[in-house]
Design a protein around this motif. Structure first.
Motif, PDB file in Angstrom:
ATOM      1  N   ARG A 206       0.466  -1.398   0.190  1.00 44.94           N
ATOM      2  CA  ARG A 206      -0.047  -0.055  -0.325  1.00 44.94           C
ATOM      3  C   ARG A 206       0.912   1.096   0.145  1.00 44.94           C
ATOM      4  O   ARG A 206       1.090   2.290  -0.742  1.00 44.94           O
ATOM      5  CB  ARG A 206      -0.866   0.168   1.116  1.00 44.94           C
ATOM      6  N   ARG A 207       2.074   1.372   0.688  1.00 47.58           N
ATOM      7  CA  ARG A 207       2.859   2.323   1.005  1.00 47.58           C
ATOM      8  C   ARG A 207       3.567   2.346  -0.791  1.00 47.58           C
ATOM      9  O   ARG A 207       3.752   4.203  -0.804  1.00 47.58           O
ATOM     10  CB  ARG A 207       3.887   2.093   1.654  1.00 47.58           C
ATOM     11  N   VAL A 208       3.863   1.750  -1.349  1.00 53.63           N
ATOM     12  CA  VAL A 208       4.469   2.066  -2.752  1.00 53.63           C
ATOM     13  C   VAL A 208       3.708   2.835  -3.731  1.00 53.63           C
ATOM     14  O   VAL A 208       3.696   3.572  -4.674  1.00 53.63           O
ATOM     15  CB  VAL A 208       4.740   0.134  -3.420  1.00 53.63           C
ATOM     16  N   ILE A 209       2.309   1.969  -3.302  1.00 55.25           N
ATOM     17  CA  ILE A 209       1.251   2.833  -4.641  1.00 55.25           C
ATOM     18  C   ILE A 209       0.548   4.196  -3.971  1.00 55.25           C
ATOM     19  O   ILE A 209       0.260   4.631  -4.511  1.00 55.25           O
ATOM     20  CB  ILE A 209      -0.195   1.641  -4.212  1.00 55.25           C
ATOM     21  N   LEU A 210       0.589   4.423  -2.775  1.00 53.32           N
ATOM     22  CA  LEU A 210       0.105   5.534  -2.563  1.00 53.32           C
ATOM     23  C   LEU A 210       1.300   6.939  -2.766  1.00 53.32           C
ATOM     24  O   LEU A 210       1.078   7.761  -2.586  1.00 53.32           O
ATOM     25  CB  LEU A 210      -0.091   5.745  -1.137  1.00 53.32           C
ATOM     26  N   LYS A 211       2.470   6.150  -2.585  1.00 56.92           N
ATOM     27  CA  LYS A 211       3.718   7.889  -2.974  1.00 56.92           C
ATOM     28  C   LYS A 211       3.725   7.803  -4.935  1.00 56.92           C
ATOM     29  O   LYS A 211       4.525   8.232  -5.147  1.00 56.92           O
ATOM     30  CB  LYS A 211       4.688   6.016  -2.661  1.00 56.92           C
TER      31      LYS A 211
END
Length: 68
Positions: free
Chosen positions: A47-52
């Motif tokens: 999720r962190r990767v996507i949100l970045k």
């Protein structure tokens, strides 16, 4: 999700204290809880990767994992 995992740990401990779990069952539940913790950690990282905003430059491996 962390609250749920803590709840599961407490329930397992209560069942163990009451002698309601066999050693095999306790081992299985502990293993399953460990895998749940790892999957939760992995999902948070994805999720962190996507949100970045890096979704356009995702690696093939990450993209395949997300589509599963």
């Amino acid at each position: 999700m962390t609250d749920h995992m803590e709840g599961y740990k407490e329930k397992i401990a209560a069942l163990q204290e009451n002698g309601e779990l066999s050693q095999e069952t306790l081992s299985l539940l502990t293993e399953m809880l460990g895998e749940l913790v790892e999957m939760n950690r992995s999902n948070k990282a994805l999720r962190r990767v996507i949100l970045k905003g890096q979704s356009s430059s995702m690696s093939t491996r990450l993209r395949e994992a997300l589509y599963e």
